[in-house]
Design a protein around this motif. Sequence first.
Motif, PDB file in Angstrom:
ATOM      1  N   ALA A   1       0.818  -1.217   0.000  1.00 45.43           N
ATOM      2  CA  ALA A   1       0.000   0.000   0.000  1.00 45.43           C
ATOM      3  C   ALA A   1       0.852   1.266   0.000  1.00 45.43           C
ATOM      4  N   GLY A   2       2.156   1.115   0.114  1.00 47.51           N
ATOM      5  CA  GLY A   2       3.031   2.279   0.085  1.00 47.51           C
ATOM      6  C   GLY A   2       3.174   2.991   1.420  1.00 47.51           C
ATOM      7  N   VAL A   3       2.754   2.332   2.504  1.00 50.61           N
ATOM      8  CA  VAL A   3       2.892   2.920   3.838  1.00 50.61           C
ATOM      9  C   VAL A   3       4.375   2.886   4.212  1.00 50.61           C
ATOM     10  N   ASN A   4       4.908   4.041   4.567  1.00 54.68           N
ATOM     11  CA  ASN A   4       6.325   4.125   4.920  1.00 54.68           C
ATOM     12  C   ASN A   4       6.577   3.533   6.304  1.00 54.68           C
ATOM     13  N   LEU A   5       7.596   2.733   6.400  1.00 51.39           N
ATOM     14  CA  LEU A   5       8.017   2.151   7.671  1.00 51.39           C
ATOM     15  C   LEU A   5       9.516   2.385   7.783  1.00 51.39           C
ATOM     16  N   PRO A   6       9.932   3.298   8.642  1.00 47.97           N
ATOM     17  CA  PRO A   6      11.369   3.582   8.743  1.00 47.97           C
ATOM     18  C   PRO A   6      12.140   2.420   9.373  1.00 47.97           C
ATOM     19  N   GLY A   7      13.389   2.285   8.962  1.00 48.81           N
ATOM     20  CA  GLY A   7      14.271   1.298   9.564  1.00 48.81           C
ATOM     21  C   GLY A   7      13.986  -0.138   9.203  1.00 48.81           C
ATOM     22  N   VAL A   8      13.442  -0.401   8.027  1.00 43.84           N
ATOM     23  CA  VAL A   8      13.100  -1.774   7.642  1.00 43.84           C
ATOM     24  C   VAL A   8      14.340  -2.668   7.632  1.00 43.84           C
ATOM     25  N   GLU A   9      15.410  -2.202   7.005  1.00 43.72           N
ATOM     26  CA  GLU A   9      16.628  -3.013   6.933  1.00 43.72           C
ATOM     27  C   GLU A   9      17.208  -3.268   8.322  1.00 43.72           C
ATOM     28  N   ILE A  10      17.135  -2.265   9.182  1.00 47.67           N
ATOM     29  CA  ILE A  10      17.636  -2.424  10.549  1.00 47.67           C
ATOM     30  C   ILE A  10      16.762  -3.423  11.311  1.00 47.67           C
ATOM     31  N   GLY A  11      15.440  -3.348  11.116  1.00 44.74           N
ATOM     32  CA  GLY A  11      14.529  -4.291  11.768  1.00 44.74           C
ATOM     33  C   GLY A  11      14.769  -5.723  11.334  1.00 44.74           C
ATOM     34  N   ILE A  12      15.043  -5.912  10.042  1.00 45.18           N
ATOM     35  CA  ILE A  12      15.320  -7.249   9.520  1.00 45.18           C
ATOM     36  C   ILE A  12      16.616  -7.787  10.124  1.00 45.18           C
ATOM     37  N   ALA A  13      17.647  -6.958  10.132  1.00 47.57           N
ATOM     38  CA  ALA A  13      18.934  -7.382  10.700  1.00 47.57           C
ATOM     39  C   ALA A  13      18.816  -7.643  12.199  1.00 47.57           C
ATOM     40  N   ALA A  14      18.099  -6.764  12.893  1.00 45.84           N
ATOM     41  CA  ALA A  14      17.936  -6.910  14.345  1.00 45.84           C
ATOM     42  C   ALA A  14      17.172  -8.182  14.690  1.00 45.84           C
ATOM     43  N   SER A  15      16.307  -8.643  13.788  1.00 44.46           N
ATOM     44  CA  SER A  15      15.538  -9.855  14.078  1.00 44.46           C
ATOM     45  C   SER A  15      16.459 -11.046  14.300  1.00 44.46           C
ATOM     46  N   ALA A  16      17.474 -11.203  13.450  1.00 47.24           N
ATOM     47  CA  ALA A  16      18.409 -12.317  13.634  1.00 47.24           C
ATOM     48  C   ALA A  16      19.238 -12.120  14.901  1.00 47.24           C
ATOM     49  N   LEU A  17      19.690 -10.905  15.132  1.00 43.31           N
ATOM     50  CA  LEU A  17      20.509 -10.632  16.319  1.00 43.31           C
ATOM     51  C   LEU A  17      19.738 -10.922  17.600  1.00 43.31           C
ATOM     52  N   VAL A  18      18.531 -10.377  17.709  1.00 38.07           N
ATOM     53  CA  VAL A  18      17.753 -10.521  18.943  1.00 38.07           C
ATOM     54  C   VAL A  18      17.245 -11.944  19.127  1.00 38.07           C
ATOM     55  N   LEU A  19      16.697 -12.540  18.080  1.00 42.65           N
ATOM     56  CA  LEU A  19      16.174 -13.902  18.220  1.00 42.65           C
ATOM     57  C   LEU A  19      17.302 -14.896  18.500  1.00 42.65           C
ATOM     58  N   GLY A  20      18.445 -14.706  17.848  1.00 40.36           N
ATOM     59  CA  GLY A  20      19.593 -15.558  18.136  1.00 40.36           C
ATOM     60  C   GLY A  20      20.046 -15.413  19.580  1.00 40.36           C
ATOM     61  N   ALA A  21      20.039 -14.174  20.077  1.00 39.46           N
ATOM     62  CA  ALA A  21      20.425 -13.931  21.472  1.00 39.46           C
ATOM     63  C   ALA A  21      19.429 -14.573  22.437  1.00 39.46           C
ATOM     64  N   MET A  22      18.152 -14.556  22.092  1.00 32.50           N
ATOM     65  CA  MET A  22      17.142 -15.190  22.948  1.00 32.50           C
ATOM     66  C   MET A  22      17.421 -16.684  23.097  1.00 32.50           C
ATOM     67  N   ILE A  23      17.832 -17.305  21.992  1.00 31.99           N
ATOM     68  CA  ILE A  23      18.137 -18.736  22.019  1.00 31.99           C
ATOM     69  C   ILE A  23      19.432 -18.973  22.797  1.00 31.99           C
ATOM     70  N   LEU A  24      20.452 -18.197  22.490  1.00 37.37           N
ATOM     71  CA  LEU A  24      21.740 -18.339  23.168  1.00 37.37           C
ATOM     72  C   LEU A  24      21.602 -18.193  24.683  1.00 37.37           C
ATOM     73  N   LEU A  25      20.842 -17.191  25.103  1.00 38.35           N
ATOM     74  CA  LEU A  25      20.698 -16.907  26.532  1.00 38.35           C
ATOM     75  C   LEU A  25      19.617 -17.748  27.204  1.00 38.35           C
ATOM     76  N   ALA A  26      18.997 -18.639  26.433  1.00 38.69           N
ATOM     77  CA  ALA A  26      17.924 -19.497  26.952  1.00 38.69           C
ATOM     78  C   ALA A  26      16.806 -18.663  27.569  1.00 38.69           C
ATOM     79  N   ALA A  27      16.470 -17.557  26.906  1.00 39.88           N
ATOM     80  CA  ALA A  27      15.422 -16.650  27.394  1.00 39.88           C
ATOM     81  C   ALA A  27      14.063 -17.338  27.320  1.00 39.88           C
TER      82      ALA A  27
END
Length: 195
Positions: free
Chosen positions: A84-110
């Motif tokens: 629909a063309g709705v602007n969402l800032p930081g898309v690339e950062i959000g995508i990259a952060a998803s692997a970082l944060v989810l990986g950390a959740m697994i590593l830390l047994a969160a």
Amino acid sequence: MQVSKLLWVAALGVLLATNAHAHSAADIGGGFVSGLLHPVLGWDHVAAMVAVGLWGAFLGSPALWLLPVVFPLVMAVGGALGLAGVNLPGVEIGIAASALVLGAMILLAARPPLWIAGLLVACFAIFHGHAHGTELPEAASPLAYSLGFVIATGLLHLSGISFGLLVRWPLGRMAVRAAGALIAIAGAVFLGQAI
């Protein structure tokens, strides 16, 4: 001690990363096959999708099935916003952060409450979906591409779940947490490239 070493390695990876986007649209333009291949050929997607399945398996039922269901459903909402063309800032950062944060959740047994785990996965799904929604108008067959993309996403979730089921045994639990560390490091590199 091992976690601090991992954080130093991740920080070094971020500092040494070259400037690039975590999300690449290079393979867009086809139909079903293009959609099927895109998540598998994009390491940012592989890391995040496998992490969702791994974390779900690590948390056990009902997260085992809930997180991999929440992700594509909310990803579709993000895709609709992008289409629909709705602007969402930081898309690339959000995508990259998803692997970082989810990986950390697994590593830390969160083990947060299920609603927090689901909310976290949903937030990242918005970014992944938005990126693809903005690409869909360029695709030859948006519906076929979307179908292929959802199937590939589901298969990546299943691969994470399959590996994640090893948490039932002590050695398997260590292997799953190590996989979380690798995903977090990859996410740190993706984040360094996205910034």
